[in-house]
Write a protein that holds these residues in place. Structure first.
Motif, short mmCIF file in Angstrom:
data_model
loop_
_atom_site.label_atom_id
_atom_site.label_comp_id
_atom_site.label_asym_id
_atom_site.label_seq_id
_atom_site.Cartn_x
_atom_site.Cartn_y
_atom_site.Cartn_z
N ILE A 316 42.67 35.31 12.88
CA ILE A 316 41.32 35.03 13.36
C ILE A 316 41.29 35.15 14.88
O ILE A 316 42.21 34.69 15.59
N ASP A 317 40.24 35.77 15.38
CA ASP A 317 40.02 35.89 16.83
C ASP A 317 39.44 34.58 17.35
O ASP A 317 38.30 34.23 17.06
N ASP A 318 40.23 33.82 18.12
CA ASP A 318 39.80 32.52 18.61
C ASP A 318 38.80 32.58 19.76
O ASP A 318 38.26 31.55 20.16
N SER A 319 38.57 33.80 20.29
CA SER A 319 37.65 33.89 21.44
C SER A 319 36.21 33.61 21.04
O SER A 319 35.39 33.23 21.87
N ILE A 320 35.91 33.77 19.76
CA ILE A 320 34.56 33.48 19.24
C ILE A 320 34.66 32.26 18.33
O ILE A 320 35.42 32.26 17.37
N LEU A 321 33.87 31.23 18.63
CA LEU A 321 34.02 29.95 17.95
C LEU A 321 33.66 30.00 16.47
O LEU A 321 34.20 29.25 15.67
N VAL A 322 32.73 30.89 16.12
CA VAL A 322 32.29 30.90 14.72
C VAL A 322 33.29 31.55 13.80
O VAL A 322 33.14 31.49 12.57
N ASN A 323 34.30 32.21 14.35
CA ASN A 323 35.32 32.84 13.51
C ASN A 323 36.29 31.80 12.97
O ASN A 323 36.62 30.83 13.65
N GLY A 324 36.73 32.02 11.74
CA GLY A 324 37.76 31.16 11.16
C GLY A 324 37.27 29.77 10.84
O GLY A 324 36.08 29.52 10.64
N ARG A 325 38.24 28.87 10.84
CA ARG A 325 37.93 27.47 10.52
C ARG A 325 38.17 26.60 11.75
O ARG A 325 39.17 26.77 12.45
N ARG A 326 37.27 25.67 11.97
CA ARG A 326 37.39 24.76 13.10
C ARG A 326 36.86 23.38 12.68
O ARG A 326 36.03 23.28 11.77
N GLN A 327 37.32 22.38 13.35
CA GLN A 327 36.82 21.02 13.10
C GLN A 327 35.54 20.77 13.89
O GLN A 327 35.41 21.24 15.02
N THR A 328 34.62 20.01 13.26
CA THR A 328 33.38 19.62 13.94
C THR A 328 33.36 18.10 14.07
O THR A 328 34.04 17.37 13.33
N ASN A 329 32.57 17.65 15.03
CA ASN A 329 32.46 16.20 15.19
C ASN A 329 31.79 15.53 13.98
O ASN A 329 32.02 14.37 13.67
N LEU A 330 30.95 16.29 13.26
CA LEU A 330 30.33 15.76 12.05
C LEU A 330 31.36 15.56 10.95
O LEU A 330 31.37 14.54 10.25
N GLY A 331 32.27 16.54 10.77
CA GLY A 331 33.33 16.40 9.77
C GLY A 331 34.27 15.26 10.09
O GLY A 331 34.71 14.51 9.20
N VAL A 332 34.57 15.10 11.39
CA VAL A 332 35.45 13.99 11.80
C VAL A 332 34.75 12.65 11.55
O VAL A 332 35.38 11.67 11.10
N PHE A 333 33.45 12.60 11.81
CA PHE A 333 32.71 11.36 11.59
C PHE A 333 32.66 11.01 10.10
O PHE A 333 32.79 9.84 9.71
N ARG A 334 32.47 12.03 9.26
CA ARG A 334 32.48 11.79 7.81
C ARG A 334 33.84 11.24 7.36
O ARG A 334 33.92 10.31 6.54
N ALA A 335 34.93 11.80 7.88
CA ALA A 335 36.27 11.32 7.54
C ALA A 335 36.47 9.87 8.02
O ALA A 335 37.11 9.06 7.33
N TYR A 336 35.90 9.56 9.19
CA TYR A 336 36.02 8.20 9.71
C TYR A 336 35.31 7.21 8.77
O TYR A 336 35.84 6.14 8.46
N LEU A 337 34.10 7.57 8.33
CA LEU A 337 33.36 6.67 7.43
C LEU A 337 34.10 6.49 6.10
O LEU A 337 34.15 5.39 5.55
#
Length: 356
Positions: A316-337
């Motif tokens: 995956i080309d990391d220069s573009i954020l939408v490529n591949g898989r990345r963590q979001t603050n929403l996903g982290v918040f769901r895991a926290y809850l």
């Protein structure tokens, strides 16, 4: 008894009474003596026999005999002694006076029936108290059966007493009551329907004392505190009492929360409003900050490893954020809850728990 009457007659004659007066008075005196004997036998049973039984019952370890041999039950039983003695002895006194004999015997029969019915009623109440104290039957609607037995006792006792008063067989009265069955059904309609409804509620285990039920039609929302032949009493959460006819619980719909109580948990749903403009991809600085949170440290490290492996495998080309898989603050918040709820002592972990 004849010898006693003869001796009384001789004594009255010796005292100077006229033969005619002595002939009438000797029966009356003998009758008073029989009444005194009956009362003495009743007092003897209460003072000695009942106390002996009471001491024996108290010395046993079992509790059922304390209820069945309760003093009220035994007192009603002891009251049968006096009328039985009177009924057995008066024929020898009033043999030449059939009308008086018949009248006294009828009174004795009626009294014996009433006392025996009181004894059976006290026995049924004692049995009801015994079974109500047992854990197995504590939540059952046993009062319906007690009230049914009491109605049957009153009906049978009334038939027997009336048959004695009119000097007819109880079968004749029952035959005559067949024509009045419609009127009786109208009079006892609520009791009959309530009894049938109570049997259905108990047999199908639809309702128990202590259940939390909701029935908006009758304004009921609380615990069932009593189930009788004609009413079901519900104590609402504001401590008011709502009475519901038993047949209404069969014909209408009501909600029983017993299943929730027995499951050990209750479904709770909560919504959290999130500003959609605040959702973004996590930067390394954000991930480093989140990993210091105790509930998120394991999740951040494991998820970041999975994301890195996936992106590396798929080049995956990391220069573009939408490529591949990345963590979001929403996903982290769901895991926290999710981890927060899993570590919350008041949450039942054996039931479904999810954050979506």
């Amino acid at each position: 008894m004849e010898r006693l009457i003869y001796r009384i007659n001789e004594l009255l004659l010796d005292l100077g009474f006229a033969p005619e007066t002595a002939g009438k008075a000797d029966n009356f005196i003998a009758f008073l003596l029989v009444i005194a004997l009956a009362f003495l036998a009743d007092a003897f049973c209460r003072r000695f026999i009942l106390r002996a039984i009471e001491k024996l019952v108290k010395n046993t370890k079992a509790t059922w005999d304390d209820i069945l041999f309760d003093r009220k039950v035994m007192i009603h039983l002891s009251r049968l002694v006096a009328p039985i003695i009177l009924y057995m002895l008066i024929p020898a006194i009033f043999r030449e006076q059939p009308e008086t004999l018949d009248f006294i015997q009828r009174i004795c029969k009626i009294y014996m029936i009433i006392v025996f019915l009181c004894f059976l009623n006290a026995m049924f109440v004692a049995i009801y108290t015994l079974y109500s104290s047992m854990e197995k039957y504590r939540e059952r609607s046993l009062k319906i059966f007690l009230q049914t037995f009491q109605i049957i006792l009153i009906f049978i006792g009334g038939i027997c007493i009336v048959s004695i008063l009119i000097n007819q067989s109880p079968a004749v009265l029952l035959t005559g009551l067949g024509a009045a069955a419609t009127i009786l059904m109208l009079i006892f309609k609520d009791s009959i329907v309530g009894f049938v409804a109570g049997i259905q509620l108990s047999a199908n285990d639809m309702l128990r004392v202590g259940d939390w039920i909701t029935m908006p039609k009758y304004g009921a929302d609380g615990d069932v505190i009593e189930v009788t032949l004609n009413t079901v009493k519900v104590q609402n959460w504001d401590k008011t009492i709502t009475t519901i006819p038993p047949y209404a619980l069969i014909s209408d719909s009501f909600q029983n929360w017993r299943g929730m109580h027995s499951s050990g948990g209750r479904r709770v749903k909560r919504s959290i409003n999130i500003d959609m403009h605040s959702v973004r991809f996590c930067t390394p600085e954000m991930l480093e900050k989140y990993s210091k949170i105790h509930l998120l440290s394991g999740y951040i490290q494991e998820t970041q490893r999975i994301v890195s492996e996936y992106n590396a495998e798929n080049q995956i080309d990391d220069s573009i954020l939408v490529n591949g898989r990345r963590q979001t603050n929403l996903g982290v918040f769901r895991a926290y809850l999710t981890n927060y709820l899993k570590n919350l002592p008041t949450v039942n972990q054996e039931m479904m728990c999810m954050v979506r």
